[in-house]
Design a protein around this motif. Structure first.
Motif, mmCIF file in Angstrom:
data_model
loop_
_atom_site.group_PDB
_atom_site.id
_atom_site.type_symbol
_atom_site.label_atom_id
_atom_site.label_comp_id
_atom_site.label_asym_id
_atom_site.label_seq_id
_atom_site.Cartn_x
_atom_site.Cartn_y
_atom_site.Cartn_z
ATOM 1 N N LYS A 1 -16.822 6.292 -30.491
ATOM 2 C CA LYS A 1 -18.100 6.210 -31.184
ATOM 3 C C LYS A 1 -18.385 7.592 -31.779
ATOM 4 N N THR A 2 -18.524 7.649 -33.098
ATOM 5 C CA THR A 2 -18.615 8.931 -33.802
ATOM 6 C C THR A 2 -19.963 9.099 -34.484
ATOM 7 N N THR A 3 -20.495 10.314 -34.432
ATOM 8 C CA THR A 3 -21.724 10.641 -35.152
ATOM 9 C C THR A 3 -21.654 12.080 -35.636
ATOM 10 N N ASN A 4 -22.348 12.364 -36.732
ATOM 11 C CA ASN A 4 -22.517 13.740 -37.180
ATOM 12 C C ASN A 4 -23.666 14.413 -36.435
ATOM 13 N N GLY A 5 -24.413 13.619 -35.679
ATOM 14 C CA GLY A 5 -25.609 14.117 -35.019
ATOM 15 C C GLY A 5 -25.340 14.769 -33.678
ATOM 16 N N TRP A 6 -26.426 14.920 -32.908
ATOM 17 C CA TRP A 6 -26.333 15.579 -31.615
ATOM 18 C C TRP A 6 -25.846 14.609 -30.549
ATOM 19 N N GLU A 7 -25.664 15.123 -29.330
ATOM 20 C CA GLU A 7 -25.009 14.327 -28.293
ATOM 21 C C GLU A 7 -25.833 13.136 -27.816
ATOM 22 N N ARG A 8 -27.152 13.148 -28.035
ATOM 23 C CA ARG A 8 -27.983 12.035 -27.598
ATOM 24 C C ARG A 8 -28.307 11.042 -28.721
ATOM 25 N N THR A 9 -27.613 11.129 -29.834
ATOM 26 C CA THR A 9 -27.803 10.151 -30.904
ATOM 27 C C THR A 9 -27.411 8.764 -30.383
ATOM 28 N N PRO A 10 -28.278 7.764 -30.513
ATOM 29 C CA PRO A 10 -27.942 6.419 -30.017
ATOM 30 C C PRO A 10 -26.736 5.824 -30.753
ATOM 31 N N PHE A 11 -26.097 4.853 -30.141
ATOM 32 C CA PHE A 11 -24.961 4.183 -30.776
ATOM 33 C C PHE A 11 -24.977 2.707 -30.391
ATOM 34 N N TYR A 12 -24.266 1.905 -31.176
ATOM 35 C CA TYR A 12 -24.118 0.488 -30.889
ATOM 36 C C TYR A 12 -22.808 0.232 -30.145
ATOM 37 N N ILE A 13 -22.848 -0.742 -29.279
ATOM 38 C CA ILE A 13 -21.631 -1.194 -28.608
ATOM 39 C C ILE A 13 -21.656 -2.718 -28.600
ATOM 40 N N SER A 14 -20.520 -3.328 -28.897
ATOM 41 C CA SER A 14 -20.478 -4.779 -29.049
ATOM 42 C C SER A 14 -20.357 -5.491 -27.702
ATOM 43 N N ARG A 15 -20.677 -6.784 -27.720
ATOM 44 C CA ARG A 15 -20.527 -7.603 -26.520
ATOM 45 C C ARG A 15 -19.062 -7.616 -26.054
ATOM 46 N N ASN A 16 -18.138 -7.675 -27.004
ATOM 47 C CA ASN A 16 -16.719 -7.695 -26.656
ATOM 48 C C ASN A 16 -16.291 -6.379 -26.016
ATOM 49 N N GLU A 17 -16.767 -5.253 -26.554
ATOM 50 C CA GLU A 17 -16.426 -3.953 -25.981
ATOM 51 C C GLU A 17 -16.951 -3.831 -24.551
ATOM 52 N N LEU A 18 -18.175 -4.324 -24.328
ATOM 53 C CA LEU A 18 -18.733 -4.310 -22.979
ATOM 54 C C LEU A 18 -17.920 -5.180 -22.028
ATOM 55 N N ALA A 19 -17.474 -6.334 -22.537
ATOM 56 C CA ALA A 19 -16.693 -7.248 -21.698
ATOM 57 C C ALA A 19 -15.369 -6.608 -21.277
ATOM 58 N N VAL A 20 -14.698 -5.963 -22.224
ATOM 59 C CA VAL A 20 -13.423 -5.311 -21.902
ATOM 60 C C VAL A 20 -13.646 -4.139 -20.946
ATOM 61 N N GLU B 1 -15.843 -3.984 -18.647
ATOM 62 C CA GLU B 1 -16.024 -4.547 -17.311
ATOM 63 C C GLU B 1 -14.710 -5.074 -16.731
ATOM 64 N N GLU B 2 -13.915 -5.737 -17.595
ATOM 65 C CA GLU B 2 -12.663 -6.337 -17.131
ATOM 66 C C GLU B 2 -11.619 -5.288 -16.751
ATOM 67 N N ARG B 3 -11.641 -4.155 -17.474
ATOM 68 C CA ARG B 3 -10.604 -3.141 -17.262
ATOM 69 C C ARG B 3 -11.245 -1.789 -16.963
ATOM 70 N N ARG B 4 -12.064 -1.798 -15.951
ATOM 71 C CA ARG B 4 -12.860 -0.612 -15.610
ATOM 72 C C ARG B 4 -12.015 0.641 -15.379
ATOM 73 N N SER B 5 -10.881 0.488 -14.747
ATOM 74 C CA SER B 5 -10.090 1.669 -14.384
ATOM 75 C C SER B 5 -9.381 2.298 -15.580
ATOM 76 N N GLU B 6 -9.167 1.498 -16.669
ATOM 77 C CA GLU B 6 -8.442 2.036 -17.831
ATOM 78 C C GLU B 6 -9.360 2.385 -19.001
ATOM 79 N N TRP B 7 -10.494 1.689 -19.130
ATOM 80 C CA TRP B 7 -11.334 1.779 -20.335
ATOM 81 C C TRP B 7 -12.260 2.993 -20.259
#
Length: 278
Positions: free
Chosen positions: A214-233, A235-241
């Protein structure tokens, strides 16, 4: 010093002047801040040089909230009026190429350049700004959907991923794992989106490392979007992701990593629902 509110016309003048300086700053060209302030004084009648300087600091704070670059010599000053935010947004609307620059005035970094990114601690309660300052920054980010703007900026996202691929390969080479460095894959570029991560890399001991960038030109607390699929992966692969947050990208890229569960690090807010017909 005049205490009257700044008009839209005054705000537009000083914002345009600020961006003129910022363009010079990002290009590495010399400019004189004091000369800029004095040049504005005849146009901003009754405004002192000190009030103009402070307004420039207010603009830095607005740009910080918008997840944009600001002039390092003008430290962000908060408690600004929303009319100033509107003026900055007007300037950006009139100059759409500004948000499309990639990445700033610096040449793009190719995959062949083995460079590493500074990785620091992630934002926490202990290192957050003062509450009033943080709330103003987050209010601006929400109002103008800064996370959505970064998400839609495909050039920004692609350049960030490319940078992280180079970083991962460099880290593995430095760990004497040339064999693993050659196997790092830019998944989103080679296979398209949908895997739930952008890069398939490795730790020096050979364990899989699935990286969502997730990339931004802003500061470290700039909000970002994350998809349902990214969240699912995640959770499924906690040790690698892991989520690799790349910030200050157009200046001097820095980063931190977040590991599942993500809700231990960030507040997750549902922003959309899927609608299907009965």
């Amino acid at each position: 010093m005049s205490n009257r509110p700044w008009t839209d016309a005054e705000n537009d003048l000083i914002v345009a002047d600020y961006f003129a300086m910022l363009a010079e700053d990002m290009a590495g060209r010399p400019y004189n801040k004091a000369q800029h302030r004095r040049s504005l004084m005849p146009l901003l009648q009754s405004r002192t040089e000190g009030s103009i300087e402070f307004k420039h600091q207010n603009i830095s704070a607005v740009l910080k909230g918008l997840g944009e670059d600001w002039i390092p010599g003008y430290k962000p000053a908060f408690n600004f009026q929303m009319t100033l935010v509107d003026a900055v947004e007007r300037w950006l609307a009139w100059n759409p190429a500004w948000l499309g620059r990639m990445p700033g005035s610096r040449p793009a970094i190719g995959l062949r350049e083995a460079t590493q990114i500074w990785i620091g601690p992630s934002p926490t309660l202990s290192n957050q700004p003062p509450p009033q300052e943080l709330e103003q920054m987050l209010h601006v980010a929400r109002k103008f959907d800064v996370a959505g703007r970064d998400e839609r900026n495909r050039a920004l996202g692609r350049a960030g991923e490319e940078r992280v691929v180079a970083h991962e390969r460099s880290a593995l080479k430095l760990a004497d794992r040339e064999d693993l460095a050659r196997k790092v894959r830019w998944v989103s570029e080679e296979d398209g989106d949908g895997a739930g991560y952008d890069i398939a890399s490795f730790t020096p001991d050979g364990r899989e490392r699935l990286i969502e960038v997730k990339t931004t030109n802003g500061w470290e607390r700039t909000p970002f979007y994350i998809s349902r699929n990214e969240l699912a992966v995640a959770e499924e692969r906690r040790s690698e992701w892991c989520l690799f947050r790349l910030w200050n990208f157009s200046r001097e890229p820095k980063a931190f990593e977040l590991h599942p569960p993500l809700d231990a690090h960030v507040s997750l807010t549902a922003t959309a629902f899927q609608a299907s017909f009965h």
